[in-house]
Write a protein that holds these residues in place. Structure first.
Motif, PDB file in Angstrom:
ATOM      1  N   LEU A   1       0.828  -1.196   0.000  1.00 41.53           N
ATOM      2  CA  LEU A   1       0.000   0.000   0.000  1.00 41.53           C
ATOM      3  C   LEU A   1       0.869   1.254   0.000  1.00 41.53           C
ATOM      4  O   LEU A   1       1.690   1.466   0.890  1.00 41.53           O
ATOM      5  CB  LEU A   1      -0.910   0.009   1.228  1.00 41.53           C
ATOM      6  N   THR A   2       0.661   2.126  -1.011  1.00 37.10           N
ATOM      7  CA  THR A   2       1.416   3.374  -1.113  1.00 37.10           C
ATOM      8  C   THR A   2       0.527   4.608  -0.971  1.00 37.10           C
ATOM      9  O   THR A   2       1.035   5.700  -0.738  1.00 37.10           O
ATOM     10  CB  THR A   2       2.159   3.461  -2.459  1.00 37.10           C
ATOM     11  N   PHE A   3      -0.799   4.446  -1.122  1.00 36.21           N
ATOM     12  CA  PHE A   3      -1.737   5.585  -1.030  1.00 36.21           C
ATOM     13  C   PHE A   3      -2.908   5.189  -0.147  1.00 36.21           C
ATOM     14  O   PHE A   3      -3.537   4.150  -0.360  1.00 36.21           O
ATOM     15  CB  PHE A   3      -2.245   5.988  -2.416  1.00 36.21           C
ATOM     16  N   LEU A   4      -3.222   6.046   0.856  1.00 37.24           N
ATOM     17  CA  LEU A   4      -4.334   5.765   1.765  1.00 37.24           C
ATOM     18  C   LEU A   4      -5.086   7.060   2.052  1.00 37.24           C
ATOM     19  O   LEU A   4      -4.501   8.042   2.513  1.00 37.24           O
ATOM     20  CB  LEU A   4      -3.803   5.157   3.073  1.00 37.24           C
ATOM     21  N   ASN A   5      -6.385   7.058   1.776  1.00 39.33           N
ATOM     22  CA  ASN A   5      -7.241   8.216   2.006  1.00 39.33           C
ATOM     23  C   ASN A   5      -8.323   7.856   3.020  1.00 39.33           C
ATOM     24  O   ASN A   5      -9.199   7.039   2.738  1.00 39.33           O
ATOM     25  CB  ASN A   5      -7.880   8.681   0.688  1.00 39.33           C
ATOM     26  N   LEU A   6      -8.253   8.469   4.195  1.00 42.90           N
ATOM     27  CA  LEU A   6      -9.231   8.215   5.256  1.00 42.90           C
ATOM     28  C   LEU A   6      -9.926   9.510   5.676  1.00 42.90           C
ATOM     29  O   LEU A   6     -10.344   9.651   6.822  1.00 42.90           O
ATOM     30  CB  LEU A   6      -8.539   7.578   6.465  1.00 42.90           C
ATOM     31  N   SER A   7     -10.079  10.438   4.770  1.00 40.64           N
ATOM     32  CA  SER A   7     -10.623  11.759   5.104  1.00 40.64           C
ATOM     33  C   SER A   7     -12.097  11.698   5.485  1.00 40.64           C
ATOM     34  O   SER A   7     -12.850  10.866   4.981  1.00 40.64           O
ATOM     35  CB  SER A   7     -10.467  12.701   3.907  1.00 40.64           C
ATOM     36  N   ASP A   8     -12.490  12.590   6.348  1.00 43.69           N
ATOM     37  CA  ASP A   8     -13.906  12.842   6.665  1.00 43.69           C
ATOM     38  C   ASP A   8     -14.656  11.621   7.158  1.00 43.69           C
ATOM     39  O   ASP A   8     -15.834  11.468   6.856  1.00 43.69           O
ATOM     40  CB  ASP A   8     -14.623  13.403   5.429  1.00 43.69           C
ATOM     41  N   ASN A   9     -14.038  10.776   7.914  1.00 46.18           N
ATOM     42  CA  ASN A   9     -14.798   9.646   8.469  1.00 46.18           C
ATOM     43  C   ASN A   9     -14.174   9.100   9.738  1.00 46.18           C
ATOM     44  O   ASN A   9     -14.318   7.917  10.025  1.00 46.18           O
ATOM     45  CB  ASN A   9     -14.966   8.530   7.436  1.00 46.18           C
TER      46      ASN A   9
END
Length: 558
Positions: free
Chosen positions: A226-234
Protein backbone atom coordinates in the motif's frame (compact mmCIF):
# COMPACT_ATOMS: atom_id res chain seq x y z
CA UNK A 1 -6.32 9.60 -44.94
CA UNK A 2 -4.01 12.28 -46.28
CA UNK A 3 -3.87 10.67 -49.74
CA UNK A 4 -7.65 10.71 -50.09
CA UNK A 5 -8.64 14.39 -50.16
CA UNK A 6 -12.29 13.45 -50.45
CA UNK A 7 -12.22 12.47 -46.78
CA UNK A 8 -12.59 15.61 -44.65
CA UNK A 9 -9.49 15.90 -42.44
CA UNK A 10 -11.72 16.73 -39.48
CA UNK A 11 -12.84 13.10 -39.46
CA UNK A 12 -9.38 11.61 -39.09
CA UNK A 13 -8.15 10.44 -35.72
CA UNK A 14 -4.84 12.14 -36.33
CA UNK A 15 -6.51 15.53 -36.59
CA UNK A 16 -8.92 14.91 -33.74
CA UNK A 17 -6.36 13.73 -31.23
CA UNK A 18 -3.02 15.01 -32.56
CA UNK A 19 -0.42 15.11 -29.83
CA UNK A 20 -3.11 15.41 -27.16
CA UNK A 21 -3.92 11.69 -27.25
CA UNK A 22 -1.52 8.74 -27.58
CA UNK A 23 -1.90 6.77 -30.81
CA UNK A 24 -2.23 3.42 -29.00
CA UNK A 25 -5.38 4.40 -27.09
CA UNK A 26 -8.96 4.35 -28.33
CA UNK A 27 -12.09 5.86 -26.86
CA UNK A 28 -15.39 4.59 -28.14
CA UNK A 29 -18.93 4.82 -26.89
CA UNK A 30 -22.60 5.16 -27.64
CA UNK A 31 -22.27 8.57 -29.31
CA UNK A 32 -19.21 7.68 -31.39
CA UNK A 33 -19.82 8.38 -35.08
CA UNK A 34 -19.38 5.55 -37.58
CA UNK A 35 -16.65 7.31 -39.56
CA UNK A 36 -14.39 7.51 -36.54
CA UNK A 37 -15.41 4.01 -35.54
CA UNK A 38 -14.09 2.60 -38.79
CA UNK A 39 -10.70 4.18 -38.13
CA UNK A 40 -10.16 2.64 -34.69
CA UNK A 41 -6.67 1.22 -34.65
CA UNK A 42 -6.52 -2.54 -34.41
CA UNK A 43 -3.18 -2.30 -32.63
CA UNK A 44 -4.68 -0.18 -29.83
CA UNK A 45 -3.53 -1.22 -26.39
CA UNK A 46 -5.93 0.78 -24.19
CA UNK A 47 -9.64 0.72 -24.94
CA UNK A 48 -12.04 2.85 -22.90
CA UNK A 49 -15.75 2.45 -23.54
CA UNK A 50 -17.45 5.59 -22.24
CA UNK A 51 -21.01 6.84 -21.94
CA UNK A 52 -21.98 9.96 -20.07
CA UNK A 53 -25.76 9.97 -20.39
CA UNK A 54 -28.60 7.56 -19.87
CA UNK A 55 -29.70 5.73 -23.01
CA UNK A 56 -32.71 3.85 -24.26
CA UNK A 57 -32.73 0.13 -24.89
CA UNK A 58 -33.22 0.84 -28.60
CA UNK A 59 -29.88 2.67 -28.89
CA UNK A 60 -27.63 0.92 -31.38
CA UNK A 61 -24.56 2.04 -29.49
CA UNK A 62 -24.99 -0.72 -26.92
CA UNK A 63 -24.46 -3.45 -29.50
CA UNK A 64 -21.57 -1.47 -30.98
CA UNK A 65 -19.82 -1.53 -27.61
CA UNK A 66 -20.28 -5.28 -27.32
CA UNK A 67 -18.85 -5.63 -30.84
CA UNK A 68 -15.82 -3.66 -29.74
CA UNK A 69 -15.30 -6.17 -26.97
CA UNK A 70 -15.07 -8.86 -29.62
CA UNK A 71 -12.80 -6.76 -31.83
CA UNK A 72 -10.21 -5.90 -29.20
CA UNK A 73 -10.36 -8.95 -26.97
CA UNK A 74 -7.00 -10.34 -28.12
CA UNK A 75 -5.20 -7.02 -28.33
CA UNK A 76 -6.12 -4.88 -25.38
CA UNK A 77 -3.97 -4.56 -22.30
CA UNK A 78 -6.34 -2.30 -20.39
CA UNK A 79 -10.08 -2.27 -20.85
CA UNK A 80 -11.90 0.39 -18.86
CA UNK A 81 -15.59 1.03 -18.50
CA UNK A 82 -16.87 4.44 -17.50
CA UNK A 83 -20.60 4.07 -17.00
CA UNK A 84 -22.35 7.13 -15.65
CA UNK A 85 -26.11 6.70 -15.25
CA UNK A 86 -26.30 4.20 -18.10
CA UNK A 87 -28.06 1.16 -16.69
CA UNK A 88 -28.86 -0.24 -20.12
CA UNK A 89 -25.17 -0.54 -20.90
CA UNK A 90 -24.51 -2.04 -17.48
CA UNK A 91 -27.01 -4.76 -18.25
CA UNK A 92 -25.45 -5.27 -21.69
CA UNK A 93 -22.10 -5.98 -20.07
CA UNK A 94 -23.72 -8.10 -17.42
CA UNK A 95 -25.11 -10.46 -20.02
CA UNK A 96 -22.00 -10.51 -22.21
CA UNK A 97 -19.30 -13.13 -21.76
CA UNK A 98 -16.43 -10.63 -21.88
CA UNK A 99 -16.37 -9.45 -18.26
CA UNK A 100 -13.39 -11.69 -17.56
CA UNK A 101 -11.36 -9.37 -19.81
CA UNK A 102 -12.19 -6.22 -17.87
CA UNK A 103 -9.47 -5.02 -15.51
CA UNK A 104 -10.59 -1.41 -15.06
CA UNK A 105 -14.11 -0.46 -13.99
CA UNK A 106 -15.20 3.13 -13.32
CA UNK A 107 -18.71 4.07 -12.25
CA UNK A 108 -18.71 7.29 -10.25
CA UNK A 109 -20.68 10.46 -9.65
CA UNK A 110 -20.37 12.95 -12.52
CA UNK A 111 -17.99 15.89 -11.93
CA UNK A 112 -17.37 14.86 -8.35
CA UNK A 113 -21.06 14.92 -7.39
CA UNK A 114 -22.58 12.00 -5.55
CA UNK A 115 -24.78 9.63 -7.53
CA UNK A 116 -27.26 7.56 -5.56
CA UNK A 117 -27.66 4.00 -6.76
CA UNK A 118 -30.96 2.18 -6.62
CA UNK A 119 -31.46 -1.33 -5.27
CA UNK A 120 -31.56 -2.79 -8.78
CA UNK A 121 -28.45 -0.96 -9.93
CA UNK A 122 -26.56 -2.01 -6.81
CA UNK A 123 -27.44 -5.64 -7.44
CA UNK A 124 -26.41 -5.36 -11.10
CA UNK A 125 -23.10 -3.63 -10.41
CA UNK A 126 -22.07 -5.94 -7.59
CA UNK A 127 -22.80 -8.90 -9.84
CA UNK A 128 -20.64 -7.36 -12.57
CA UNK A 129 -17.81 -6.73 -10.09
CA UNK A 130 -17.94 -10.33 -8.88
CA UNK A 131 -17.54 -11.56 -12.49
CA UNK A 132 -14.55 -9.33 -13.29
CA UNK A 133 -11.97 -11.82 -12.08
CA UNK A 134 -9.06 -9.89 -13.61
CA UNK A 135 -10.08 -6.55 -12.16
CA UNK A 136 -7.12 -4.43 -11.03
CA UNK A 137 -8.76 -0.97 -10.93
CA UNK A 138 -12.17 -0.27 -9.35
CA UNK A 139 -13.47 3.27 -8.88
CA UNK A 140 -17.07 3.82 -7.74
CA UNK A 141 -16.39 7.01 -5.77
CA UNK A 142 -19.48 9.07 -4.95
CA UNK A 143 -21.91 6.26 -5.82
CA UNK A 144 -24.11 6.27 -2.71
CA UNK A 145 -25.48 2.82 -2.03
CA UNK A 146 -29.14 2.62 -0.99
CA UNK A 147 -29.21 0.53 2.19
CA UNK A 148 -27.14 -0.57 5.18
CA UNK A 149 -26.68 -4.07 3.80
CA UNK A 150 -25.33 -2.72 0.49
CA UNK A 151 -21.74 -2.58 1.77
CA UNK A 152 -22.14 -6.19 2.91
CA UNK A 153 -23.16 -7.16 -0.63
CA UNK A 154 -20.31 -5.11 -2.07
CA UNK A 155 -17.83 -6.74 0.29
CA UNK A 156 -18.93 -10.19 -0.84
CA UNK A 157 -18.47 -9.16 -4.48
CA UNK A 158 -14.98 -7.79 -3.79
CA UNK A 159 -13.83 -11.12 -2.39
CA UNK A 160 -13.51 -12.34 -5.96
CA UNK A 161 -11.21 -9.44 -6.92
CA UNK A 162 -8.03 -10.47 -5.16
CA UNK A 163 -5.84 -8.86 -7.82
CA UNK A 164 -7.07 -5.30 -7.17
CA UNK A 165 -4.35 -2.68 -7.05
CA UNK A 166 -6.53 0.46 -7.11
CA UNK A 167 -9.72 0.68 -5.02
CA UNK A 168 -11.77 3.85 -4.49
CA UNK A 169 -14.93 3.45 -2.40
CA UNK A 170 -15.10 7.08 -1.26
CA UNK A 171 -18.61 8.26 -0.35
CA UNK A 172 -20.29 4.93 -1.09
CA UNK A 173 -21.53 3.85 2.35
CA UNK A 174 -25.33 4.22 2.74
CA UNK A 175 -26.88 7.44 4.01
CA UNK A 176 -28.03 5.73 7.22
CA UNK A 177 -24.46 4.72 7.97
CA UNK A 178 -23.22 4.74 11.52
CA UNK A 179 -26.41 3.30 13.02
CA UNK A 180 -25.46 -0.33 12.75
CA UNK A 181 -22.84 -2.44 14.49
CA UNK A 182 -20.25 -2.02 11.75
CA UNK A 183 -20.79 -5.50 10.28
CA UNK A 184 -21.17 -3.97 6.81
CA UNK A 185 -17.74 -2.36 7.15
CA UNK A 186 -16.31 -5.65 8.31
CA UNK A 187 -17.49 -7.30 5.08
CA UNK A 188 -15.53 -4.78 2.97
CA UNK A 189 -12.45 -4.75 5.18
CA UNK A 190 -12.41 -8.54 5.14
CA UNK A 191 -12.18 -8.42 1.35
CA UNK A 192 -9.45 -5.76 1.56
CA UNK A 193 -7.41 -7.96 3.85
CA UNK A 194 -7.09 -10.48 0.99
CA UNK A 195 -5.89 -7.90 -1.58
CA UNK A 196 -2.18 -8.36 -1.03
CA UNK A 197 -1.33 -6.42 -4.22
CA UNK A 198 -3.34 -3.32 -3.23
CA UNK A 199 -1.39 -0.08 -3.67
CA UNK A 200 -4.16 2.60 -3.69
CA UNK A 201 -7.06 2.66 -1.20
CA UNK A 202 -9.57 5.49 -0.74
CA UNK A 203 -12.33 5.19 1.87
CA UNK A 204 -13.08 8.87 2.45
CA UNK A 205 -16.52 10.20 3.48
CA UNK A 206 -17.88 6.90 4.77
CA UNK A 207 -18.32 7.74 8.50
CA UNK A 208 -16.39 4.72 9.69
CA UNK A 209 -17.36 4.02 13.27
CA UNK A 210 -15.02 2.71 15.96
CA UNK A 211 -15.59 -0.94 15.05
CA UNK A 212 -15.05 -0.22 11.38
CA UNK A 213 -11.82 1.65 12.00
CA UNK A 214 -10.55 -1.23 14.09
CA UNK A 215 -11.30 -3.86 11.43
CA UNK A 216 -9.73 -1.61 8.79
CA UNK A 217 -6.54 -1.42 10.82
CA UNK A 218 -6.37 -5.18 10.97
CA UNK A 219 -7.05 -5.49 7.25
CA UNK A 220 -4.34 -3.05 6.18
CA UNK A 221 -1.79 -5.16 8.00
CA UNK A 222 -2.16 -7.62 5.10
CA UNK A 223 -1.49 -4.99 2.40
CA UNK A 224 2.30 -4.66 2.37
CA UNK A 225 2.36 -2.85 -0.99
CA UNK A 226 0.00 0.00 0.00
CA UNK A 227 1.42 3.37 -1.11
CA UNK A 228 -1.74 5.59 -1.03
CA UNK A 229 -4.33 5.76 1.76
CA UNK A 230 -7.24 8.22 2.01
CA UNK A 231 -9.23 8.22 5.26
CA UNK A 232 -10.62 11.76 5.10
CA UNK A 233 -13.91 12.84 6.66
CA UNK A 234 -14.80 9.65 8.47
CA UNK A 235 -12.67 9.40 11.56
CA UNK A 236 -13.78 7.27 14.51
CA UNK A 237 -12.90 8.38 18.02
CA UNK A 238 -12.42 5.14 19.91
CA UNK A 239 -9.10 4.49 21.63
CA UNK A 240 -9.04 0.82 20.63
CA UNK A 241 -9.77 1.55 16.99
CA UNK A 242 -7.11 4.23 16.71
CA UNK A 243 -4.49 2.14 18.51
CA UNK A 244 -5.15 -0.65 16.03
CA UNK A 245 -4.75 1.65 13.05
CA UNK A 246 -1.67 3.18 14.65
CA UNK A 247 0.00 -0.21 14.86
CA UNK A 248 -0.94 -0.84 11.23
CA UNK A 249 0.62 2.41 10.01
CA UNK A 250 3.81 1.43 11.77
CA UNK A 251 3.95 -1.54 9.38
CA UNK A 252 3.26 0.55 6.25
CA UNK A 253 6.87 1.16 5.47
CA UNK A 254 6.19 1.79 1.75
CA UNK A 255 3.26 4.21 2.26
CA UNK A 256 3.95 7.37 0.20
CA UNK A 257 0.70 9.37 0.44
CA UNK A 258 -1.63 9.68 3.44
CA UNK A 259 -4.79 11.82 3.33
CA UNK A 260 -6.23 12.66 6.76
CA UNK A 261 -8.37 15.65 5.83
CA UNK A 262 -10.78 16.80 8.59
CA UNK A 263 -8.76 14.86 11.13
CA UNK A 264 -9.78 15.73 14.73
CA UNK A 265 -6.66 16.36 16.78
CA UNK A 266 -7.65 15.13 20.21
CA UNK A 267 -5.93 13.11 22.91
CA UNK A 268 -7.27 9.86 21.42
CA UNK A 269 -6.10 10.45 17.85
CA UNK A 270 -2.79 12.12 18.62
CA UNK A 271 -0.76 8.86 18.89
CA UNK A 272 -1.72 8.08 15.29
CA UNK A 273 0.21 11.13 14.10
CA UNK A 274 3.19 10.13 16.18
CA UNK A 275 3.24 6.70 14.51
CA UNK A 276 3.95 8.31 11.13
CA UNK A 277 7.63 8.39 11.92
CA UNK A 278 7.61 4.67 11.09
CA UNK A 279 6.39 5.43 7.54
CA UNK A 280 9.87 6.10 6.26
CA UNK A 281 8.69 6.39 2.63
CA UNK A 282 5.89 8.89 3.34
CA UNK A 283 6.30 11.87 1.00
CA UNK A 284 2.83 13.48 1.04
CA UNK A 285 0.73 14.22 4.12
CA UNK A 286 -2.64 15.96 3.79
CA UNK A 287 -4.12 17.26 7.06
CA UNK A 288 -6.30 19.97 5.52
CA UNK A 289 -9.53 21.03 7.25
CA UNK A 290 -8.21 19.58 10.50
CA UNK A 291 -9.88 20.58 13.75
CA UNK A 292 -7.76 21.40 16.80
CA UNK A 293 -9.43 20.16 20.00
CA UNK A 294 -6.37 19.99 22.26
CA UNK A 295 -3.54 22.24 23.28
CA UNK A 296 -1.28 22.98 20.29
CA UNK A 297 1.75 22.28 22.51
CA UNK A 298 0.61 18.67 22.95
CA UNK A 299 0.58 18.23 19.19
CA UNK A 300 4.32 18.53 18.75
CA UNK A 301 5.91 18.30 22.20
CA UNK A 302 6.44 14.54 22.19
CA UNK A 303 6.27 13.96 18.43
CA UNK A 304 9.49 12.79 16.82
CA UNK A 305 10.68 14.15 13.50
CA UNK A 306 9.04 12.88 10.32
CA UNK A 307 11.88 13.49 7.94
CA UNK A 308 10.52 11.94 4.76
CA UNK A 309 7.51 14.22 4.07
CA UNK A 310 8.04 16.54 1.10
CA UNK A 311 4.46 17.72 0.47
CA UNK A 312 2.53 19.00 3.51
CA UNK A 313 -1.05 20.26 3.15
CA UNK A 314 -2.45 22.23 6.10
CA UNK A 315 -4.97 24.27 4.11
CA UNK A 316 -8.19 25.40 5.82
CA UNK A 317 -6.65 24.38 9.13
CA UNK A 318 -8.60 25.27 12.25
CA UNK A 319 -5.63 26.88 14.04
CA UNK A 320 -2.13 27.44 12.65
CA UNK A 321 -0.57 29.22 15.61
CA UNK A 322 1.28 26.01 16.41
CA UNK A 323 2.86 25.80 12.94
CA UNK A 324 6.20 27.54 13.69
CA UNK A 325 7.10 24.85 16.24
CA UNK A 326 5.34 22.07 14.37
CA UNK A 327 7.42 22.64 11.23
CA UNK A 328 10.55 21.67 13.13
CA UNK A 329 9.18 18.11 13.06
CA UNK A 330 8.88 18.27 9.26
CA UNK A 331 12.27 19.64 8.28
CA UNK A 332 12.24 17.90 4.89
CA UNK A 333 9.10 19.65 3.53
CA UNK A 334 9.61 21.31 0.16
CA UNK A 335 5.97 22.05 -0.77
CA UNK A 336 3.82 23.75 1.90
CA UNK A 337 0.12 24.55 1.48
CA UNK A 338 -1.40 26.77 4.19
CA UNK A 339 -4.10 28.39 2.07
CA UNK A 340 -7.44 29.59 3.48
CA UNK A 341 -6.33 29.36 7.11
CA UNK A 342 -7.09 32.96 8.17
CA UNK A 343 -3.42 33.81 8.51
CA UNK A 344 -2.79 37.44 9.43
CA UNK A 345 0.29 39.59 9.89
CA UNK A 346 1.40 38.17 13.24
CA UNK A 347 1.00 34.50 12.26
CA UNK A 348 2.65 34.81 8.85
CA UNK A 349 5.61 36.57 10.47
CA UNK A 350 6.08 33.71 12.94
CA UNK A 351 5.70 31.10 10.18
CA UNK A 352 8.24 32.79 7.89
CA UNK A 353 10.71 33.13 10.75
CA UNK A 354 10.33 29.40 11.44
CA UNK A 355 11.04 28.63 7.78
CA UNK A 356 14.15 30.80 7.67
CA UNK A 357 17.59 29.16 7.95
CA UNK A 358 19.19 28.06 10.19
CA UNK A 359 15.91 27.04 11.91
CA UNK A 360 14.71 25.38 8.68
CA UNK A 361 16.68 24.12 5.66
CA UNK A 362 16.68 26.28 2.55
CA UNK A 363 14.62 23.79 0.54
CA UNK A 364 11.11 25.24 0.02
CA UNK A 365 10.13 24.95 -3.65
CA UNK A 366 6.36 25.49 -3.39
CA UNK A 367 4.45 27.86 -1.10
CA UNK A 368 0.66 28.30 -1.23
CA UNK A 369 -0.72 31.21 0.83
CA UNK A 370 -3.96 31.71 -1.11
CA UNK A 371 -7.07 33.05 0.60
CA UNK A 372 -5.61 34.44 3.81
CA UNK A 373 -5.61 38.02 5.15
CA UNK A 374 -1.99 38.88 4.42
CA UNK A 375 -1.38 42.61 3.95
CA UNK A 376 1.67 44.67 3.03
CA UNK A 377 3.29 44.01 6.44
CA UNK A 378 2.83 40.27 5.90
CA UNK A 379 4.42 40.69 2.46
CA UNK A 380 7.60 41.84 4.21
CA UNK A 381 7.70 38.49 6.02
CA UNK A 382 7.12 36.57 2.79
CA UNK A 383 10.01 38.50 1.26
CA UNK A 384 12.35 36.76 3.72
CA UNK A 385 11.26 33.42 2.22
CA UNK A 386 12.11 34.69 -1.27
CA UNK A 387 15.49 35.82 -0.01
CA UNK A 388 16.42 32.62 1.85
CA UNK A 389 14.85 30.01 -0.45
CA UNK A 390 16.27 30.69 -3.93
CA UNK A 391 15.07 27.26 -5.10
CA UNK A 392 11.41 28.41 -4.93
CA UNK A 393 9.54 27.38 -8.10
CA UNK A 394 5.90 28.13 -7.22
CA UNK A 395 4.41 31.01 -5.21
CA UNK A 396 0.65 31.46 -4.79
CA UNK A 397 -0.56 34.56 -2.88
CA UNK A 398 -3.95 34.81 -4.58
CA UNK A 399 -6.87 36.44 -2.74
CA UNK A 400 -4.97 38.45 -0.13
CA UNK A 401 -4.62 42.22 0.47
CA UNK A 402 -1.03 42.97 -0.50
CA UNK A 403 -1.82 46.31 -2.21
CA UNK A 404 0.93 48.36 -3.86
CA UNK A 405 3.22 48.41 -0.84
CA UNK A 406 3.08 44.63 -0.54
CA UNK A 407 3.84 44.22 -4.23
CA UNK A 408 6.87 46.51 -3.85
CA UNK A 409 8.20 44.50 -0.90
CA UNK A 410 7.95 41.25 -2.84
CA UNK A 411 9.36 42.78 -6.00
CA UNK A 412 12.55 43.68 -4.13
CA UNK A 413 13.32 39.98 -3.53
CA UNK A 414 11.68 38.24 -6.51
CA UNK A 415 14.77 38.46 -8.79
CA UNK A 416 16.60 36.16 -6.37
CA UNK A 417 14.16 33.34 -7.22
CA UNK A 418 15.69 32.53 -10.58
CA UNK A 419 13.97 29.10 -10.67
CA UNK A 420 10.45 30.45 -10.22
CA UNK A 421 8.07 28.93 -12.78
CA UNK A 422 4.65 29.94 -11.39
CA UNK A 423 3.56 33.21 -9.76
CA UNK A 424 -0.06 33.91 -8.78
CA UNK A 425 -0.92 37.29 -7.25
CA UNK A 426 -4.54 37.40 -8.45
CA UNK A 427 -6.95 39.67 -6.54
CA UNK A 428 -4.58 41.58 -4.25
CA UNK A 429 -5.62 45.20 -4.87
CA UNK A 430 -2.39 45.85 -6.77
CA UNK A 431 -2.55 49.04 -8.81
CA UNK A 432 -0.30 50.89 -11.25
CA UNK A 433 2.52 51.50 -8.74
CA UNK A 434 2.63 47.86 -7.74
CA UNK A 435 2.56 46.73 -11.38
CA UNK A 436 5.49 49.00 -12.24
CA UNK A 437 7.50 47.55 -9.33
CA UNK A 438 6.69 44.00 -10.39
CA UNK A 439 7.61 44.68 -14.02
CA UNK A 440 11.26 45.29 -13.21
CA UNK A 441 11.30 42.27 -10.87
CA UNK A 442 9.80 39.85 -13.39
CA UNK A 443 12.21 40.58 -16.24
CA UNK A 444 15.08 38.48 -14.78
CA UNK A 445 12.82 35.45 -14.19
CA UNK A 446 13.68 33.56 -17.36
CA UNK A 447 12.19 30.30 -16.07
CA UNK A 448 8.70 31.74 -15.46
CA UNK A 449 5.94 29.72 -17.19
CA UNK A 450 2.73 30.93 -15.50
CA UNK A 451 1.84 34.49 -14.45
CA UNK A 452 -1.52 35.47 -12.96
CA UNK A 453 -2.11 39.11 -12.02
CA UNK A 454 -5.84 39.08 -12.76
CA UNK A 455 -8.45 41.04 -10.82
CA UNK A 456 -6.05 43.80 -9.84
CA UNK A 457 -6.65 47.44 -10.96
CA UNK A 458 -3.56 47.58 -13.19
CA UNK A 459 -5.05 49.87 -15.85
CA UNK A 460 -3.30 50.65 -19.14
CA UNK A 461 -0.24 52.09 -17.44
CA UNK A 462 0.29 48.94 -15.39
CA UNK A 463 -0.24 46.67 -18.40
CA UNK A 464 2.22 48.69 -20.45
CA UNK A 465 4.83 48.45 -17.68
CA UNK A 466 4.31 44.69 -17.40
CA UNK A 467 4.65 44.28 -21.16
CA UNK A 468 8.28 45.38 -20.88
CA UNK A 469 9.04 42.48 -18.53
CA UNK A 470 8.16 39.97 -21.27
CA UNK A 471 11.53 40.60 -22.89
CA UNK A 472 13.04 38.48 -20.13
CA UNK A 473 10.14 36.06 -19.50
CA UNK A 474 10.41 34.39 -22.88
CA UNK A 475 9.23 30.95 -21.68
CA UNK A 476 5.80 32.06 -20.48
CA UNK A 477 2.98 29.69 -21.44
CA UNK A 478 0.10 31.24 -19.50
CA UNK A 479 -0.64 34.90 -18.77
CA UNK A 480 -3.83 35.95 -16.98
CA UNK A 481 -4.79 39.63 -16.83
CA UNK A 482 -8.54 39.12 -16.45
CA UNK A 483 -10.45 41.98 -14.85
CA UNK A 484 -7.54 44.42 -14.59
CA UNK A 485 -9.23 47.61 -15.94
CA UNK A 486 -7.15 47.51 -19.12
CA UNK A 487 -8.43 49.47 -22.12
CA UNK A 488 -7.84 48.84 -25.81
CA UNK A 489 -4.52 50.67 -25.95
CA UNK A 490 -3.07 48.72 -23.04
CA UNK A 491 -4.36 45.43 -24.43
CA UNK A 492 -2.83 46.10 -27.84
CA UNK A 493 0.53 47.02 -26.30
CA UNK A 494 0.61 43.87 -24.18
CA UNK A 495 -0.47 41.58 -27.04
CA UNK A 496 2.19 43.04 -29.29
CA UNK A 497 4.89 42.48 -26.65
CA UNK A 498 3.71 38.89 -26.10
CA UNK A 499 3.83 38.36 -29.86
CA UNK A 500 7.44 39.51 -30.05
CA UNK A 501 8.81 37.82 -26.91
CA UNK A 502 6.82 34.71 -25.92
CA UNK A 503 7.12 31.99 -28.59
CA UNK A 504 5.81 29.28 -26.21
CA UNK A 505 2.66 31.14 -25.15
CA UNK A 506 -0.50 29.00 -25.02
CA UNK A 507 -3.00 31.19 -23.16
CA UNK A 508 -3.39 34.95 -22.87
CA UNK A 509 -6.51 35.98 -20.93
CA UNK A 510 -7.56 39.63 -21.22
CA UNK A 511 -11.29 39.19 -20.69
CA UNK A 512 -13.54 41.25 -18.41
CA UNK A 513 -11.60 44.45 -19.07
CA UNK A 514 -12.56 47.96 -20.21
CA UNK A 515 -12.99 47.36 -23.92
CA UNK A 516 -16.35 46.22 -25.15
CA UNK A 517 -15.49 44.76 -28.55
CA UNK A 518 -12.58 42.88 -30.09
CA UNK A 519 -13.17 44.52 -33.48
CA UNK A 520 -11.29 47.68 -32.50
CA UNK A 521 -8.79 48.78 -35.20
CA UNK A 522 -5.95 48.46 -32.69
CA UNK A 523 -6.75 44.80 -32.00
CA UNK A 524 -7.80 43.44 -35.40
CA UNK A 525 -4.31 43.38 -36.96
CA UNK A 526 -3.03 41.35 -34.02
CA UNK A 527 -5.58 38.53 -34.34
CA UNK A 528 -4.32 36.98 -37.56
CA UNK A 529 -0.78 36.37 -38.67
CA UNK A 530 0.74 36.04 -35.20
CA UNK A 531 -1.44 33.08 -34.22
CA UNK A 532 -1.14 31.51 -37.64
CA UNK A 533 2.63 31.23 -37.24
CA UNK A 534 2.39 29.13 -34.09
CA UNK A 535 2.98 25.40 -34.12
CA UNK A 536 0.69 24.81 -31.14
CA UNK A 537 -2.79 26.08 -30.34
CA UNK A 538 -2.92 29.52 -28.72
CA UNK A 539 -5.97 30.84 -26.90
CA UNK A 540 -6.46 34.60 -26.79
CA UNK A 541 -9.46 35.46 -24.61
CA UNK A 542 -10.39 39.08 -25.17
CA UNK A 543 -13.93 39.97 -24.18
CA UNK A 544 -16.38 38.57 -21.72
CA UNK A 545 -17.55 41.57 -19.74
CA UNK A 546 -19.43 42.82 -22.81
CA UNK A 547 -21.65 39.75 -22.79
CA UNK A 548 -19.73 37.52 -25.18
CA UNK A 549 -16.48 35.63 -25.22
CA UNK A 550 -14.06 35.74 -28.13
CA UNK A 551 -11.38 33.08 -28.58
CA UNK A 552 -8.99 33.01 -31.50
CA UNK A 553 -7.45 29.61 -32.13
CA UNK A 554 -5.27 27.99 -34.76
CA UNK A 555 -4.71 31.08 -36.89
CA UNK A 556 -8.35 32.13 -37.07
CA UNK A 557 -8.81 35.71 -38.32
CA UNK A 558 -11.72 38.07 -37.81
Amino acid sequence: HKEDMSTPPLLTLQHLYGHFWPPDRVVTGILTCKVIREQLLNQAEDVFLCTKEAVNAQETGTSDIINDLERFQHKMVTFGIELNEANVVINAFKHSNRLALVNKLIHRGDNGRNMKWGERETATMTQIISQCHNLSHLDIKGSLLPAEQSWTILGNALKGCLGLRYLDLGGTRPLNRGRGDGSDIQSVTCAISQMTCLTHLSLDCNALNDAGTETLGAALGNCPSLTFLNLSDNWGGGTTANNNLQRTLQCCTVLKELILSAFPFNETNLPLLHSLQSCTSLSRLDMSKAKMVLSPTALYSDCSKISSVKDLDLSTFDDLQFLPDFMQKFDSVTNLNISYSKIGTKTIKAICMALTPPRFPSCITGLNLEGNIINNLGAASIATILETHPCLTSLNIKNNVLCNDGARRLAAELPKCSKLTSLNMNNNQIGVAGACALASALAPLAALRELDLGNNPLADQGATALSTSLTGCTRLKTIVLTGTSIQVQGAATFIRSAQDNCPELELLALDNNDFADDSDPLLLPLLGGWWRSRTQRVRLILTEGAGRRRECEDGEEE
